[in-house]
Write an enzyme that holds these catalytic residues in place. Structure first.
Site, mmCIF file in Angstrom:
data_model
loop_
_atom_site.group_PDB
_atom_site.id
_atom_site.type_symbol
_atom_site.label_atom_id
_atom_site.label_comp_id
_atom_site.label_asym_id
_atom_site.label_seq_id
_atom_site.Cartn_x
_atom_site.Cartn_y
_atom_site.Cartn_z
ATOM 1 N N GLN A 90 0.870 -1.176 0.000
ATOM 2 C CA GLN A 90 0.000 0.000 0.000
ATOM 3 C C GLN A 90 0.910 1.230 0.000
ATOM 4 O OE1 GLN A 90 -2.632 0.224 3.377
ATOM 5 N NE2 GLN A 90 -4.024 1.637 2.350
ATOM 6 N N VAL A 92 0.369 4.430 -0.407
ATOM 7 C CA VAL A 92 -0.141 5.564 0.374
ATOM 8 C C VAL A 92 -1.057 4.986 1.448
ATOM 9 C CG1 VAL A 92 -1.539 7.673 0.322
ATOM 10 C CG2 VAL A 92 -0.023 7.136 -1.606
ATOM 11 N N HIS A 96 -7.483 2.955 -0.776
ATOM 12 C CA HIS A 96 -7.717 3.303 -2.171
ATOM 13 C C HIS A 96 -7.919 2.036 -2.985
ATOM 14 C CE1 HIS A 96 -3.316 3.031 -1.724
ATOM 15 N NE2 HIS A 96 -3.247 2.705 -3.013
ATOM 16 N N HIS A 98 -7.881 0.432 -6.773
ATOM 17 C CA HIS A 98 -7.366 0.582 -8.133
ATOM 18 C C HIS A 98 -8.411 0.062 -9.116
ATOM 19 C CE1 HIS A 98 -3.087 1.159 -6.921
ATOM 20 N NE2 HIS A 98 -3.507 0.506 -5.851
#
Length: 138
Positions: A90, A92, A96, A98
């Site tokens: 990961q 960041v 999130h 993708h």
């Protein structure tokens, strides 16, 4: 240090946004696997999927689903690859998802590391039992 995705959500960092909704923000990945690779993030700073409140699941994954269709339709892609990393890989530490456009023969293999097999049914059953046990109490 401020989270880069939080800064994108608030507009303090510019991004090529493709969606901005109460459930989250979607924007182009600056280092795409393929052009049109989108990242979908919740507005709140959450690190992993486990941190996403149950009440937000339908709206967040509804946005992810719509983006998956939009990537196919808008780019003429044959399909999409949708993935989330939790902690490991990961880049960041903000949840999130993708959404990567796919076409037949595009050469994407990096997300599918070498496959293996279970030694036997007993070993497979052991893994299934351990995962089932992890679901207890959730």
């Amino acid at each position: 240090m401020e989270c880069v995705f939080c800064a994108i959500v608030t507009g303090r960092i510019a991004a090529f946004r493709v969606a901005d909704e109460p459930a989250g923000v979607a924007f182009l990945d600056t280092r795409p696997v393929f052009r049109g690779h989108v990242l979908v993030v919740p507005r709140d700073h959450l690190v992993t999927l486990a941190d996403l409140p149950v009440g937000a699941l339908a709206d967040y994954f509804g946005l992810v689903r719509r983006l998956s269709v939009a990537v196919e339709t808008g780019l003429g892609a044959g399909g999409t690859f949708v993935a989330i990393n939790n902690r490991v890989s990961q880049s960041v530490p903000h949840l999130h998802t993708h959404v990567v456009p796919r076409t037949k023969g595009d050469g994407l293999r990096g997300f599918f590391w070498p496959r293996t097999r279970y030694a036997d049914d007993t070993e497979a059953r052991s893994y299934a039992d351990r995962i089932r046990a992890g679901l207890q109490g959730m």
